[in-house]
Design an enzyme around this catalytic site. Structure first.
Site, PDB file in Angstrom:
ATOM      1  N   ASP A  30       0.942  -1.122  -0.031  1.00 18.00           N
ATOM      2  CA  ASP A  30       0.040  -0.129   0.053  1.00 18.00           C
ATOM      3  C   ASP A  30       0.936   1.164  -0.021  1.00 18.00           C
ATOM      4  O   ASP A  30       1.856   1.300   0.652  1.00 18.00           O
ATOM      5  CB  ASP A  30      -0.875   0.040   1.097  1.00 18.00           C
ATOM      6  CG  ASP A  30      -2.072   1.125   1.165  1.00 18.00           C
ATOM      7  OD1 ASP A  30      -3.048   0.642   1.062  1.00 18.00           O
ATOM      8  OD2 ASP A  30      -1.684   2.314   0.883  1.00 18.00           O
ATOM      9  N   ILE A  31       0.673   2.301  -0.722  1.00 21.76           N
ATOM     10  CA  ILE A  31       1.376   3.359  -0.868  1.00 21.76           C
ATOM     11  C   ILE A  31       1.278   4.247   0.270  1.00 21.76           C
ATOM     12  O   ILE A  31       1.963   5.052   0.564  1.00 21.76           O
ATOM     13  CB  ILE A  31       0.935   4.258  -2.409  1.00 21.76           C
ATOM     14  CG1 ILE A  31       1.974   4.952  -2.740  1.00 21.76           C
ATOM     15  CG2 ILE A  31      -0.256   4.986  -1.960  1.00 21.76           C
ATOM     16  CD1 ILE A  31       1.753   5.769  -4.106  1.00 21.76           C
ATOM     17  N   ASN A  86     -13.137  -3.087   2.190  1.00 21.93           N
ATOM     18  CA  ASN A  86     -14.243  -2.099   2.308  1.00 21.93           C
ATOM     19  C   ASN A  86     -14.918  -2.127   0.928  1.00 21.93           C
ATOM     20  O   ASN A  86     -14.348  -2.274  -0.191  1.00 21.93           O
ATOM     21  CB  ASN A  86     -13.277  -0.627   2.319  1.00 21.93           C
ATOM     22  CG  ASN A  86     -12.943  -0.434   3.565  1.00 21.93           C
ATOM     23  OD1 ASN A  86     -13.283  -0.969   4.949  1.00 21.93           O
ATOM     24  ND2 ASN A  86     -11.669   0.110   3.672  1.00 21.93           N
ATOM     25  N   HIS A  99     -10.227  -4.828  -3.177  1.00 25.63           N
ATOM     26  CA  HIS A  99      -9.090  -5.082  -2.746  1.00 25.63           C
ATOM     27  C   HIS A  99      -9.091  -5.394  -1.307  1.00 25.63           C
ATOM     28  O   HIS A  99     -10.102  -5.041  -0.542  1.00 25.63           O
ATOM     29  CB  HIS A  99      -8.115  -3.670  -2.922  1.00 25.63           C
ATOM     30  CG  HIS A  99      -8.654  -2.548  -2.413  1.00 25.63           C
ATOM     31  ND1 HIS A  99      -9.347  -1.959  -3.448  1.00 25.63           N
ATOM     32  CD2 HIS A  99      -8.306  -2.057  -1.281  1.00 25.63           C
ATOM     33  CE1 HIS A  99      -9.541  -0.716  -2.609  1.00 25.63           C
ATOM     34  NE2 HIS A  99      -9.233  -0.684  -1.316  1.00 25.63           N
TER      35      HIS A  99
HETATM   36  P1  5GP Z   1      -9.656   1.607   0.518  1.00 23.63           P
HETATM   37  O1  5GP Z   1      -9.819   2.957   1.268  1.00 23.63           O
HETATM   38  O2  5GP Z   1     -10.374   1.822  -0.861  1.00 23.63           O
HETATM   39  O3  5GP Z   1     -10.245   0.309   0.986  1.00 23.63           O
HETATM   40  O4  5GP Z   1      -8.306   1.589   0.302  1.00 23.63           O
HETATM   41  C1  5GP Z   1      -7.403   2.022  -0.813  1.00 23.63           C
HETATM   42  C2  5GP Z   1      -5.904   2.007  -0.470  1.00 23.63           C
HETATM   43  O5  5GP Z   1      -5.253   2.143  -1.765  1.00 23.63           O
HETATM   44  C3  5GP Z   1      -5.516   2.926   0.299  1.00 23.63           C
HETATM   45  O6  5GP Z   1      -4.894   2.293   1.597  1.00 23.63           O
HETATM   46  C4  5GP Z   1      -4.242   3.813  -0.365  1.00 23.63           C
HETATM   47  O7  5GP Z   1      -3.317   4.074   0.267  1.00 23.63           O
HETATM   48  C5  5GP Z   1      -4.134   2.640  -1.347  1.00 23.63           C
HETATM   49  N1  5GP Z   1      -3.525   3.344  -2.626  1.00 23.63           N
HETATM   50  C6  5GP Z   1      -4.304   4.309  -3.391  1.00 23.63           C
HETATM   51  N2  5GP Z   1      -3.496   4.640  -4.372  1.00 23.63           N
HETATM   52  C7  5GP Z   1      -2.454   3.834  -4.549  1.00 23.63           C
HETATM   53  C8  5GP Z   1      -1.488   3.526  -5.546  1.00 23.63           C
HETATM   54  O8  5GP Z   1      -1.488   4.130  -6.555  1.00 23.63           O
HETATM   55  N3  5GP Z   1      -0.630   2.511  -5.295  1.00 23.63           N
HETATM   56  C9  5GP Z   1      -0.697   1.795  -4.280  1.00 23.63           C
HETATM   57  N4  5GP Z   1       0.191   0.863  -3.893  1.00 23.63           N
HETATM   58  N5  5GP Z   1      -1.704   1.925  -3.211  1.00 23.63           N
HETATM   59  C10 5GP Z   1      -2.499   3.109  -3.403  1.00 23.63           C
END
Ligand code: 5GP
Ligand code: ZN
Length: 136
Positions: A30-31, A86, A99
């Site tokens: 995760d970034i 989520n 994811h």
């Molecule tokens: P959500 O809130 O949708 O469950 O989680 C999305 C996750 O994706 C977040 O933890 C965010 O840090 C991660 N994320 C968003 N954009 C990128 C990206 O471009 N690369 C990576 N590796 N993670 C990302």
């Protein structure tokens, strides 16, 4: 999906730190990690959320999470590992491509709604190498 960020990562248009991949899934760092070793597992085909995924594909997710989480456990020995998935903005989903989060929890500190970290490229490379080694 042309403008889905995870589809763009899967197509190689945006770089990522891949810890593992197989025919159907990719697992990457995760970034904005909640903690050291935070990994995301996603299908290579676009499905917005759990409910859009074919059942057979969804059935592959947990065994894969078990394998990746075991690698994270071996690499960093966290006190616990949280799996988070989520579905929908109100549930906290910000990237609308299915994811599963694998989030190591350290020292009894509960990871709930997390503040994104900002690790350097070197720190991410260290984490990447440690997990890949543990999974090898
Ligand atoms: P959500 O809130 O949708 O469950 O989680 C999305 C996750 O994706 C977040 O933890 C965010 O840090 C991660 N994320 C968003 N954009 C990128 C990206 O471009 N690369 C990576 N590796 N993670 C990302
Ligand atoms: Zn997508």
């Amino acid at each position: 999906m042309d403008n889905c960020i995870f589809c763009r990562i899967i197509r190689g248009e945006i770089p990522s730190k891949t810890v593992f991949e197989n025919e159907h899934f990719k697992a990457m760092l995760d970034i904005g990690p909640a903690s050291r070793g935070h990994v995301l597992i996603m299908p290579k085909e676009h499905y917005s959320n759990l409910f859009e995924m074919p059942e057979a594909l969804a059935a592959e997710v947990l065994p894969l999470a078990q394998k990746i989480a075991a690698g994270v456990q071996k690499a960093f020995q966290p006190a616990g590992i949280k799996l988070v998935q989520n579905n929908g903005a109100m549930a906290g989903q910000s990237v609308m491509h299915f994811h599963l989060h694998i989030i190591p929890c350290y020292d009894g500190t509960e990871v709930g709604q997390w503040n994104p970290g900002s690790p350097s490229g070197e720190e991410l490379d260290e984490v990447l190498a440690a997990i890949k080694e543990a999974l090898a």
